[in-house]
Design a protein around this motif. Structure first.
Motif, short mmCIF file in Angstrom:
data_model
loop_
_atom_site.label_atom_id
_atom_site.label_comp_id
_atom_site.label_asym_id
_atom_site.label_seq_id
_atom_site.Cartn_x
_atom_site.Cartn_y
_atom_site.Cartn_z
N SER B 123 74.80 82.00 29.94
CA SER B 123 73.36 82.05 30.22
C SER B 123 72.76 83.16 29.37
O SER B 123 73.47 83.99 28.78
N ALA B 124 71.43 83.20 29.32
CA ALA B 124 70.77 84.24 28.52
C ALA B 124 71.15 85.63 29.04
O ALA B 124 71.45 86.54 28.26
N ASP B 125 71.17 85.81 30.37
CA ASP B 125 71.52 87.10 30.96
C ASP B 125 72.97 87.48 30.66
O ASP B 125 73.27 88.64 30.37
N GLU B 126 73.85 86.49 30.72
CA GLU B 126 75.26 86.77 30.45
C GLU B 126 75.46 87.17 28.98
O GLU B 126 76.18 88.12 28.67
N ALA B 127 74.82 86.41 28.08
CA ALA B 127 74.94 86.72 26.66
C ALA B 127 74.41 88.14 26.40
O ALA B 127 75.02 88.94 25.68
N ASP B 128 73.29 88.46 27.04
CA ASP B 128 72.71 89.78 26.89
C ASP B 128 73.66 90.85 27.41
O ASP B 128 73.94 91.85 26.74
N GLY B 129 74.20 90.63 28.60
CA GLY B 129 75.09 91.60 29.22
C GLY B 129 76.36 91.82 28.43
O GLY B 129 76.88 92.93 28.35
N LEU B 130 76.88 90.76 27.83
CA LEU B 130 78.15 90.84 27.10
C LEU B 130 77.95 91.08 25.61
O LEU B 130 78.93 91.15 24.86
N GLY B 131 76.71 91.23 25.16
CA GLY B 131 76.44 91.46 23.74
C GLY B 131 76.82 90.28 22.87
O GLY B 131 77.26 90.45 21.73
N LEU B 132 76.65 89.06 23.39
CA LEU B 132 76.98 87.85 22.64
C LEU B 132 75.72 87.23 22.08
O LEU B 132 74.63 87.41 22.63
N PRO B 133 75.82 86.46 20.97
CA PRO B 133 74.65 85.72 20.48
C PRO B 133 74.29 84.61 21.46
O PRO B 133 75.14 84.15 22.23
N ALA B 134 73.02 84.20 21.45
CA ALA B 134 72.59 83.10 22.30
C ALA B 134 73.45 81.87 21.98
O ALA B 134 73.79 81.62 20.83
N GLY B 135 73.82 81.15 23.01
CA GLY B 135 74.61 79.93 22.80
C GLY B 135 76.09 80.16 22.65
O GLY B 135 76.86 79.22 22.39
N ALA B 136 76.55 81.39 22.83
CA ALA B 136 77.99 81.68 22.74
C ALA B 136 78.71 81.12 23.96
O ALA B 136 78.10 80.86 25.00
N SER B 137 80.01 80.94 23.82
CA SER B 137 80.80 80.42 24.93
C SER B 137 81.43 81.56 25.72
O SER B 137 81.73 82.63 25.18
N VAL B 138 81.63 81.30 27.00
CA VAL B 138 82.31 82.25 27.87
C VAL B 138 83.35 81.51 28.71
O VAL B 138 83.31 80.29 28.85
N LEU B 139 84.28 82.28 29.24
CA LEU B 139 85.28 81.76 30.18
C LEU B 139 84.85 82.20 31.57
O LEU B 139 84.62 83.39 31.80
N GLN B 140 84.72 81.24 32.48
CA GLN B 140 84.33 81.57 33.84
C GLN B 140 85.50 81.36 34.79
O GLN B 140 86.19 80.35 34.71
N LEU B 141 85.71 82.34 35.65
CA LEU B 141 86.78 82.24 36.65
C LEU B 141 86.18 82.39 38.04
O LEU B 141 85.26 83.17 38.24
N GLN B 142 86.73 81.64 38.99
CA GLN B 142 86.44 81.91 40.38
C GLN B 142 87.77 82.20 41.05
O GLN B 142 88.74 81.44 40.85
N ARG B 143 87.84 83.29 41.76
CA ARG B 143 89.12 83.57 42.41
C ARG B 143 88.94 84.13 43.80
O ARG B 143 87.92 84.75 44.14
N LEU B 144 89.97 83.91 44.60
CA LEU B 144 89.99 84.37 45.98
C LEU B 144 91.14 85.37 46.09
O LEU B 144 92.23 85.12 45.59
N ARG B 145 90.85 86.51 46.71
CA ARG B 145 91.89 87.53 46.87
C ARG B 145 92.19 87.70 48.35
O ARG B 145 91.26 87.73 49.18
N SER B 146 93.46 87.80 48.67
CA SER B 146 93.88 87.83 50.07
C SER B 146 94.80 89.01 50.33
O SER B 146 95.55 89.44 49.45
N LEU B 147 94.72 89.53 51.53
CA LEU B 147 95.65 90.58 51.98
C LEU B 147 96.45 90.02 53.14
O LEU B 147 95.86 89.57 54.14
N GLN B 148 97.76 90.00 53.02
CA GLN B 148 98.64 89.48 54.07
C GLN B 148 98.20 88.09 54.51
O GLN B 148 98.13 87.78 55.70
#
Lengths: 253, 253
Positions: B123-148
């Motif tokens: 997204s525009a905000d993500e590219a801005d935050g990561l210092g990427l050019p507009a239209g760049a690709s990113v890897l998105q992860l969703q993860r769940l962390r558990s204790l016991q």
């Protein structure tokens, strides 16, 4: 003669103890002059040459001692102006945890309204936290803070006696919106730093009513311990505000 | 010849620029050797005398440069052992914001379960935050962390490409419970520091289901920007957890 006085940091020895560096001993002496009120927050220290001469140390030793006190946050250097005793926490430091919507964007200082003031015995936890003997008395305050007429923070404050005795009697109408500058002016207590423990909870019906929110509304809770120049805890404070207005930035290394 | 290379901190000039101190220039040179991977996190720098000779400076100048890099958090001194490149954030740093109840009191490292992984346009905000050019690709992860076995943190992570390309294909079953050591091992990206913005919200039905809480349950939200040794933002992460497990201590001066 009571020997223990020599281990009290308020009464440093007149020369370094075995194993203590000369500048460390000098820093303790200067710290004592500050905490005993000889130089109050905001004032400049004497010129370095004069101070070195007064303590009978080399200029280099004095500078090392000053650098230590700067690193410990007790002094600040102002380039070209000298070395000053650091001012205490003066502004509306609770607002660093909240972003309340205000009409003009700049929240300014919240208006303070004291809802309750009473003298009572400290609980065991309060006595422990404030370094008081069991059965000591404290001054308890409840206050509501508002921005542009809108209640935003509800506070419960516990202060040790006799340090805050003067606040138990004084006219509430004459109180400032900010307590810390008043603690300093009226009681001679400078709030130098604070430890804030942040958590979330739900408002009771009474708390919610004062904040003009619904009973059970989520709230952010800040449990503060505030310390004076000598490192004594002199205020216990719990602050409640709308959880949706909570915002804080932490830097992690 | 491209002049701009000389203003790139990754390519410091071979002598101080006008107005730059000799040790400041040397610190920039040493910083470049670290960020370019010549000395990786955890390794010791060469002996001071050898390093001073190599850079053609006096020992005092070298020591000033090292002190600057220590103050900036890039190096650490270990008494009697030498000067080391500081390790990146390695542990379960999100747990500093939460206190989850566990049976034996010590939470340990949460187990990580990657729920989703996809390549997509920033997204525009993500590219801005990561210092990427507009239209760049990113890897998105969703993860769940558990204790016991109990889910506790739900995370949404965005990583820039091509830096994290290797994680787009690798076998998820072989991933570590902690991502930062894996970023370093697999992608050569050291997470050096992070900025965490703390806030509060309510869980959607889907988020709540994954965390085994009720829809609309209060949650603490941590919006993290994580930076590498060169100061580039290389990870955007949003972490959600039960608001009632949130607990954080801030020191205020």
């Amino acid at each position: 003669m009571d020997e223990s006085i020599f281990s009290d940091p308020a009464f440093p020895a007149d020369q370094p103890s075995p194993g203590q560096s000369r500048y460390g001993w000098l820093a303790a002496s200067l710290r004592a002059r500050i905490t005993q009120g000889e130089w109050v927050p905001g004032t400049a220290l004497p010129a370095e040459a004069a101070l070195a001469k007064e303590h009978g140390v080399a200029l280099g030793t004095l500078r090392q001692a000053l650098a230590l006190l700067v690193a410990q946050g007790l002094l600040v250097r102002q380039h070209g102006r000298g070395t000053f005793v650091r001012e205490g926490l003066g502004g509306a430091s609770m607002l660093r945890f909240f972003r309340f919507a205000t009409e003009d964007g700049a929240p300014g200082t919240p208006q303070s309204h004291i809802l309750g003031r009473q003298l009572r015995l400290a609980s065991a936890d309060e006595a422990d936290g404030l370094g008081l003997p069991a059965g000591a008395s404290v001054l308890q305050l409840q206050r509501l803070r508002s921005l542009q007429g809108q209640p935003c923070l509800l506070e419960h404050i516990v202060l040790p006696l006799p340090l805050f005795e003067a606040l138990a009697q004084s006219d509430l109408a004459a109180w400032d919106d900010l307590l810390y500058p008043m603690y300093q002016r009226v009681c001679g207590a400078t709030i130098h730093r604070a430890e804030d423990s942040l958590g979330f909870g739900l408002l009771t019906a009474e708390q919610a009513s004062l904040l003009r929110l619904d009973a059970g509304h989520p709230c952010a809770q800040v449990d503060r311990r505030a310390f004076d120049l000598a490192g004594r805890c002199v205020e216990l404070r719990t602050t409640l505000g709308d959880a949706f207005a909570f915002r804080y930035t932490a830097h992690v290394r």
